[in-house]
Design a protein around this motif. Structure first.
Motif, PDB file in Angstrom:
ATOM      1  N   GLU A  99       0.828  -1.219   0.000  1.00  0.00           N
ATOM      2  CA  GLU A  99       0.000   0.000   0.000  1.00  0.00           C
ATOM      3  C   GLU A  99       0.855   1.258   0.000  1.00  0.00           C
ATOM      4  O   GLU A  99       0.595   2.211  -0.722  1.00  0.00           O
ATOM      5  N   THR A 100       1.900   1.250   0.837  1.00  0.00           N
ATOM      6  CA  THR A 100       2.800   2.414   0.921  1.00  0.00           C
ATOM      7  C   THR A 100       3.470   2.682  -0.405  1.00  0.00           C
ATOM      8  O   THR A 100       3.530   3.829  -0.868  1.00  0.00           O
ATOM      9  N   LEU A 101       3.977   1.613  -1.044  1.00  0.00           N
ATOM     10  CA  LEU A 101       4.658   1.761  -2.325  1.00  0.00           C
ATOM     11  C   LEU A 101       3.686   2.231  -3.402  1.00  0.00           C
ATOM     12  O   LEU A 101       4.032   3.052  -4.251  1.00  0.00           O
ATOM     13  N   PHE A 102       2.442   1.742  -3.344  1.00  0.00           N
ATOM     14  CA  PHE A 102       1.428   2.120  -4.333  1.00  0.00           C
ATOM     15  C   PHE A 102       1.041   3.591  -4.183  1.00  0.00           C
ATOM     16  O   PHE A 102       0.944   4.325  -5.161  1.00  0.00           O
ATOM     17  N   THR A 103       0.858   4.038  -2.934  1.00  0.00           N
ATOM     18  CA  THR A 103       0.470   5.440  -2.709  1.00  0.00           C
ATOM     19  C   THR A 103       1.591   6.405  -3.092  1.00  0.00           C
ATOM     20  O   THR A 103       1.333   7.552  -3.440  1.00  0.00           O
ATOM     21  N   ASN A 104       2.847   5.933  -3.057  1.00  0.00           N
ATOM     22  CA  ASN A 104       3.980   6.774  -3.473  1.00  0.00           C
ATOM     23  C   ASN A 104       4.330   6.607  -4.954  1.00  0.00           C
ATOM     24  O   ASN A 104       5.394   7.037  -5.398  1.00  0.00           O
ATOM     25  N   ASN A 105       3.421   5.954  -5.715  1.00  0.00           N
ATOM     26  CA  ASN A 105       3.569   5.766  -7.165  1.00  0.00           C
ATOM     27  C   ASN A 105       4.838   5.026  -7.575  1.00  0.00           C
ATOM     28  O   ASN A 105       5.399   5.291  -8.630  1.00  0.00           O
ATOM     29  N   LEU A 106       5.288   4.092  -6.742  1.00  0.00           N
ATOM     30  CA  LEU A 106       6.466   3.298  -7.102  1.00  0.00           C
ATOM     31  C   LEU A 106       6.074   2.008  -7.806  1.00  0.00           C
ATOM     32  O   LEU A 106       6.867   1.422  -8.530  1.00  0.00           O
ATOM     33  N   VAL A 107       4.835   1.541  -7.568  1.00  0.00           N
ATOM     34  CA  VAL A 107       4.357   0.320  -8.213  1.00  0.00           C
ATOM     35  C   VAL A 107       2.922   0.519  -8.687  1.00  0.00           C
ATOM     36  O   VAL A 107       2.214   1.395  -8.194  1.00  0.00           O
TER      37      VAL A 107
END
Length: 150
Positions: A99-107
């Motif tokens: 979720e964290t990576l998704f919200t930071n547009n990394l994945v």
């Protein structure tokens, strides 16, 4: 000003172009500038993509090679220096999950995540991902964190 010197405003009148195939009197009748015979003179002619005038096209001359594994699993790689940058920017706390990576547009939402070992990690993080490289796992644990495989 009188009727003898009237003319339209500059740029308002466009020339209509050649009217081709409208009789011999026009000077562009007969073959209508298409020349004599051949495919290009016919109605309905359209050149196929890659057509080289009957010569064997390049996409057929060059041999096929290689192999694509239909079962290949693609992972989105995230390096340790990227995680450290997020910590420095105060965008993540002590846990990193999908979720964290998704919200930071990394994945993307359907990506599988693999943590890779480029850079160094100073922060103590609990990292959850689908896969870890050996060096990344070692670095996370050396920093006092935890690597959780999803």
């Amino acid at each position: 000003m009188d009727l003898s010197n009237l003319k339209p405003a500059e740029g308002s009148v466009k020339s209509q172009g050649k009217r081709i195939g409208r009789g011999q009197g026009s000077g562009k009748g007969g073959t209508a500038t298409r020349g004599h015979k051949g495919a290009k003179s016919r109605s309905g002619y359209s050149k196929k993509i890659g057509f080289e005038g009957g010569q064997m096209p390049i996409q057929r001359r060059v041999p096929k090679f290689g192999f694509t594994n239909i079962n290949r699993v693609e992972y989105q790689g995230i390096n340790l220096d990227t995680l450290q940058q997020l910590v420095d920017d105060k965008k993540i706390g002590d846990t990193v999950d999908f979720e964290t990576l998704f919200t930071n547009n990394l994945v993307g939402k359907n990506d599988l995540v693999k943590i890779l070992g480029r850079g160094e990690l100073k922060a103590k993080l609990k990292v959850s991902a689908h896969k870890f490289s050996a060096s990344a796992k070692a670095a996370i644990e050396a920093a006092g964190g935890e690597a959780v495989t999803l």
